[in-house]
Design an enzyme around this catalytic site. Structure first.
Site, PDB file in Angstrom:
ATOM      1  N   CYS A   1       0.817  -1.224   0.000  1.00  0.00           N
ATOM      2  CA  CYS A   1       0.000   0.000   0.000  1.00  0.00           C
ATOM      3  C   CYS A   1       0.849   1.272   0.000  1.00  0.00           C
ATOM      4  CB  CYS A   1      -1.003  -0.058   1.148  1.00  0.00           C
ATOM      5  SG  CYS A   1      -2.424   1.002   0.884  1.00  0.00           S
TER       6      CYS A   1
ATOM      7  N   ARG B   1     -12.117   6.401  -3.419  1.00  0.00           N
ATOM      8  CA  ARG B   1     -11.192   5.661  -2.568  1.00  0.00           C
ATOM      9  C   ARG B   1     -11.519   4.166  -2.655  1.00  0.00           C
ATOM     10  NH1 ARG B   1      -7.498   7.141   1.130  1.00  0.00           N
ATOM     11  NH2 ARG B   1      -6.934   5.514   2.603  1.00  0.00           N
TER      12      ARG B   1
ATOM     13  N   HIS C   1      -3.981  -5.459   2.554  1.00  0.00           N
ATOM     14  CA  HIS C   1      -3.596  -5.695   3.942  1.00  0.00           C
ATOM     15  C   HIS C   1      -4.255  -7.007   4.369  1.00  0.00           C
ATOM     16  CE1 HIS C   1      -2.410  -1.487   3.941  1.00  0.00           C
ATOM     17  NE2 HIS C   1      -3.600  -1.162   3.497  1.00  0.00           N
TER      18      HIS C   1
HETATM   19  N1  GLN Z   1      -2.071   7.287   1.686  1.00  0.00           N
HETATM   20  C1  GLN Z   1      -2.134   6.298   0.682  1.00  0.00           C
HETATM   21  C2  GLN Z   1      -3.456   6.264  -0.074  1.00  0.00           C
HETATM   22  O1  GLN Z   1      -4.513   6.515   0.481  1.00  0.00           O
HETATM   23  C3  GLN Z   1      -1.810   4.938   1.276  1.00  0.00           C
HETATM   24  C4  GLN Z   1      -2.867   4.433   2.190  1.00  0.00           C
HETATM   25  C5  GLN Z   1      -2.504   3.138   2.838  1.00  0.00           C
HETATM   26  O2  GLN Z   1      -1.330   2.809   3.033  1.00  0.00           O
HETATM   27  N2  GLN Z   1      -3.500   2.384   3.213  1.00  0.00           N
HETATM   28  O3  GLN Z   1      -3.439   5.992  -1.246  1.00  0.00           O
END
Ligand code: GLN
EC number: 6.3.5.13
Length: 238
Positions: free
Chosen positions: A91, A126, A192
Site C-alpha cells: 500500500c 477511494r 492488507h
Molecule cells: N495514503 C495512501 C493512499 O490513500 C496509502 C494508504 C494506505 O497505506 N493504506 O493511497
C-alpha cells in the site's frame, strides 16, 4: 545461517497491521528449521545492509514523504537490494517505491524511491473493501490472493514493472484489472490482512526468492490456513 527480516519504520508505515507479514515470514522459516530474526528499524536509525527481506507497510500520506526522505538519506535499502535482498512493500509502502505519488487534499506530487516503474495519483473514488485477485506464480500455476484494500491513490505501471496479479473483485492498482507490481527484487501489492497471513503461498514465494532456492510446502498450520482462506473467499464473494 539466520535469515534477517527488516521491518522498516513501524512508527510511519505501521498503522494497517502489515507488521504481521514479518511474523509470518519468520514463523514459516522457523517451521522449516531455518533461523529467522526480525529487526525493527525506526527513522533516524541505520538499516542493516545484510537483511534478506525488507518490509514496508501501509501508512498515511505525510508519513510516506518522511519515509522516502529517511530511506534516501541512509541509502542502506538501495545497497541491500543491490546485494540481492528482496523488498516486499504494501500500500503506502508500494506507492513510495514508485517514481512519484501525491499526498493531501491538493494532490501535491512527491518523489518516490524510484525502485518501481510506477506512478501513483489520487483516483476517482477511494478503494476500500475486500479484494480478490488471481496470482500467476512463476511455475505458471495460479493462486488466489485475498486481502483488504484501503487506498485513495491509484497506481499506473510503466513498461519495466509487471503486475503481480489480476483483479477478480476490488480495485487493485487503478481499477483497470491489475494488482501490485513486480520489478527485479521488489514485490509490491495493495492488500492488507496481513496479506502474507491470508496468503502464505505468497510468503513462501518471497522466502524462496530471498533464499534463492525452492522450499518444500509446509503441512504445519495448513488446515487452519485452508479454513481461513475458505472463509475469506466466501466473504468476498458474498
Ligand atoms: N495514503 C495512501 C493512499 O490513500 C496509502 C494508504 C494506505 O497505506 N493504506 O493511497
Amino acid at each position: 545461517m539466520t535469515v534477517k527480516i527488516v521491518l522498516v519504520y513501524q512508527s510511519l508505515l505501521g498503522i494497517y497491521g502489515d507488521q504481521g507479514n514479518s511474523k509470518v515470514l519468520a514463523r514459516r522459516l522457523q517451521w522449516r528449521g531455518i533461523d529467522a530474526d526480525v529487526v525493527m528499524v525506526e527513522p533516524g536509525e541505520t538499516l542493516p545492509r545484510d537483511g534478506s527481506i525488507y518490509l514496508l507497510g501501509g501508512g498515511e500520506d505525510n508519513a510516506q514523504t518522511t519515509a522516502v526522505r529517511e530511506l534516501r538519506r541512509g541509502g542502506e535499502l538501495f545497497d541491500a537490494l543491490g546485494e540481492g535482498a528482496i523488498l516486499f512493500a504494501v500500500c503506502a509502502g508500494y506507492q513510495i517505491c514508485g517514481h512519484t505519488f501525491t499526498i493531501g487534499e491538493n494532490d501535491e506530487v512527491r518523489e518516490g524511491l524510484g525502485l518501481l516503474d510506477v506512478e501513483t495519483r489520487r483516483g476517482p473514488v477511494r478503494a476500500v473493501g475486500e479484494i480478490l485477485t488471481t496470482w500467476t506464480k512463476p511455475d505458471g500455476t495460479t493462486s488466489q490472493i485475498t486481502g483488504f484494500e484501503n487506498h485513495g491513490g491509484y497506481t499506473t505501471l510503466g513498461s519495466q514493472a509487471s503486475p503481480l496479479a489480476r483483479v477478480e473483485i476490488g480495485v487493485g492498482n487503478d481499477g483497470g484489472g491489475t494488482e501490485g507490481a513486480v520489478q527485479g527484487n521488489v514485490v509490491a501489492t495493495y492488500p492488507h490482512g496481513p496479506v502474507l497471513a491470508r496468503n502464505p503461498e505468497l510468503a513462501d514465494y518471497l522466502l524462496q526468492r530471498a533464499l534463492g532456492r525452492t522450499l518444500e510446502p509446509l503441512s504445519r498450520g495448513a488446515d487452519e490456513i485452508a479454513g481461513l482462506r475458505r472463509e475469506r473467499l466466501a466473504f468476498v464473494r458474498r
